[in-house]
Design a protein around this motif. Structure first.
Motif, PDB file in Angstrom:
ATOM      1  N   PRO A  85       0.642  -1.530   0.406  1.00 60.22           N
ATOM      2  CA  PRO A  85      -0.040   0.359   0.341  1.00 60.22           C
ATOM      3  C   PRO A  85       0.628   1.358   0.470  1.00 60.22           C
ATOM      4  CG  PRO A  85      -0.902  -1.403   1.414  1.00 60.22           C
ATOM      5  CD  PRO A  85       0.083  -2.501   1.589  1.00 60.22           C
ATOM      6  N   GLN A 133      -5.163   0.065  -6.229  1.00 58.78           N
ATOM      7  CA  GLN A 133      -6.020   0.738  -4.991  1.00 58.78           C
ATOM      8  C   GLN A 133      -6.939   0.544  -4.781  1.00 58.78           C
ATOM      9  OE1 GLN A 133      -3.654   3.721  -3.412  1.00 58.78           O
ATOM     10  NE2 GLN A 133      -3.319   3.927  -5.749  1.00 58.78           N
ATOM     11  N   MET A 136      -9.735  -9.277   0.417  1.00 62.33           N
ATOM     12  CA  MET A 136      -8.303  -9.208  -0.157  1.00 62.33           C
ATOM     13  C   MET A 136      -7.241  -9.676   0.040  1.00 62.33           C
ATOM     14  SD  MET A 136      -8.540  -4.674  -0.203  1.00 62.33           S
ATOM     15  CE  MET A 136      -9.087  -4.733   1.677  1.00 62.33           C
ATOM     16  N   GLU A 193      -3.835 -10.112   2.415  1.00 63.33           N
ATOM     17  CA  GLU A 193      -3.158  -9.355   2.965  1.00 63.33           C
ATOM     18  C   GLU A 193      -1.751  -8.557   2.977  1.00 63.33           C
ATOM     19  OE1 GLU A 193      -3.433 -11.767   6.390  1.00 63.33           O
ATOM     20  OE2 GLU A 193      -4.737 -10.933   7.109  1.00 63.33           O
ATOM     21  N   ARG A 238      -4.263  -4.267  -3.021  1.00 61.05           N
ATOM     22  CA  ARG A 238      -6.094  -3.637  -2.832  1.00 61.05           C
ATOM     23  C   ARG A 238      -7.144  -4.587  -3.376  1.00 61.05           C
ATOM     24  NH1 ARG A 238      -6.246  -2.692   2.988  1.00 61.05           N
ATOM     25  NH2 ARG A 238      -7.652  -1.335   2.626  1.00 61.05           N
ATOM     26  N   GLU A 265     -13.640  -3.975   8.757  1.00 66.57           N
ATOM     27  CA  GLU A 265     -12.071  -4.943   8.412  1.00 66.57           C
ATOM     28  C   GLU A 265     -11.898  -6.304   9.240  1.00 66.57           C
ATOM     29  OE1 GLU A 265      -8.697  -3.386   6.040  1.00 66.57           O
ATOM     30  OE2 GLU A 265     -10.193  -1.506   5.460  1.00 66.57           O
TER      31      GLU A 265
END
Length: 419
Positions: free
Chosen positions: A140, A174, A334, A336, A340, A399
């Protein structure tokens, strides 16, 4: 903008050089003919002079010429012979001009280049833009940093289609489908490739919660009208038809795509599974339907419909009072680590709580990784008032990390908004 392919440019160069060599050859042959003509004329003149000298000697012997007249005529004749000999010596030799040598060398080199060039057809045309852009970021943080850099690049170079496409794919990685679709619109204004229209259709549909009605379907059909054998368009059309529960249409699109790939290839096997799945869904209308396909890999367009993660989404009483009627619930998995991009998406419109869900490979985005290839994933449950797959500030979300693939009974409890 169009460019000549390298092989055509090489052919034109060979043709121009051949014409130049032909011109020089013609001039050389003309000079050679002139030289031969001079030589033959000189020999004829000598033969005539010898006969004339013999006539002069006979005239002197017979008394028809005096010694003085004989000497004067002989001197005049010899002077003409000397002049003729000088002209013959001054004529250029019939040899090959030196400039022909470098032309021969150039032709040999160009012939060699032609063989190399024409012996590798894949180099005749440059790679299309859609195949030149690859995303190297995986985490990310890397994706966010590269997105920032390429946003600056597009501001500095607004006519750079490759920069816009890189930015679009960073947004897509993303899960930012709306910005990705907007960047693709800029790309297509600069480089309208069919593959990029299909990519834009995917992003547009995903930003609308997996709905292909309207522009996404129009773009897909436009590509198929101009290129009925376009593999990616057929694959996406099948996934879009399946998302609308038009199972027969999905089968037709995927069968047409299957005819374009080797049956024993990964893409062929994935399409065979997709066709079989569409047939099963046609026989069981209540079967779960995939939300849509993402960036095209012709492999596993629908995937395996066997549930891999099952559970339910719950909401607290306070949150339930904030959820308007008609709101959309998204549940997606998703990886990990790395991108993403969701590997599976479930979508529904709850009328009561809790809500049961199930995720499978058939709900994937059409590109690896697939859900079954991951040992564990991060689950996200999100309630969207607008129905957009792109997260909004007013959305309610939760999440849960470390969810093992194959688990049943997982619970996602939404208690409020998340940053």
């Amino acid at each position: 903008m169009s460019f000549l392919p390298p092989w055509l440019g090489l052919l034109l160069a060979l043709l121009a050089l051949g014409l130049l060599a032909a011109g020089v050859l013609q001039r050389g042959l003309k000079k050679q003919v002139q030289v031969v003509g001079l030589s033959q004329q000189s020999q004829t003149n000598r033969r005539i002079a010898q006969e004339h000298l013999a006539d002069l000697d006979r005239a002197l012997a017979e008394g028809r010429l005096t010694a003085l007249q004989h000497q004067a005529a002989r001197d005049e004749l010899l002077r003409h012979l000397l002049d003729d000999a000088e002209q013959s010596d001054d004529a250029p030799a019939a040899s090959v001009p030196a400039r022909w040598l470098w032309m021969v060398v150039a032709l040999v080199l160009l012939s060699g280049l032609s063989y190399v060039q024409l012996g590798a057809p894949q180099t005749w045309w440059p790679k299309p833009l859609s195949q030149r852009v690859q995303i190297s970021a995986t985490t990310p943080a890397q994706l966010a940093e590269q997105t920032r850099l390429w946003q600056e690049a597009t501001q500095k170079r607004p006519e750079d289609a490759q920069a816009w496409l890189t930015l679009a794919r960073l947004h897509a990685a993303q899960n930012a489908h709306a910005p990705a679709e907007q960047a693709l619109a800029r790309v297509l204004a600069l480089s309208p490739e069919p593959d990029l229209w299909i990519e834009r259709a995917q992003m547009k549909a995903l930003s609308a919660g997996g709905v292909y009605a309207g522009e996404p379907w129009q773009w897909i059909q436009d590509v198929l009208r101009s290129q009925p054998q376009h593999l990616n368009a057929l694959v996406l059309a099948g996934s879009a038809a399946l998302s609308e529960k038009r199972h027969a249409a999905a089968q037709d699109y995927w069968q047409r795509a299957l005819a374009l790939v080797p049956a024993d290839s990964e893409a062929g096997q994935g399409l065979q599974q997709a066709v079989a799945q569409a047939a099963e869904m046609a026989a069981a209308p209540s079967a779960t339907v995939a939300v849509g396909a993402g960036p095209l890999s012709a492999a596993t367009p629908a995937g395996d419909a066997k549930p891999l993660i099952q559970g339910e989404v719950r909401v607290s009483p306070e949150v339930q009072s904030q959820i308007a009627a008609g709101s959309t619930l998204f549940v997606y998995a998703m990886a990990e680590e790395g991108s993403r991009r969701p590997v599976a998406i479930w979508r529904g419109t709850p009328t009561s709580w809790p809500v049961r869900f199930a995720l499978s490979d058939s709900m994937g985005m059409g590109a690896p990784p697939v859900l079954s290839s991951l040992a564990q994933v991060r689950l996200v449950a999100r309630v969207s008032k607008t129905g957009s797959a792109q997260k909004q500030e007013v959305d309610l979300q939760v999440e849960l990390a470390g969810v093992k693939t194959g688990v049943q009974g997982v619970v996602l409890n939404i208690t409020g908004r998340t940053p």
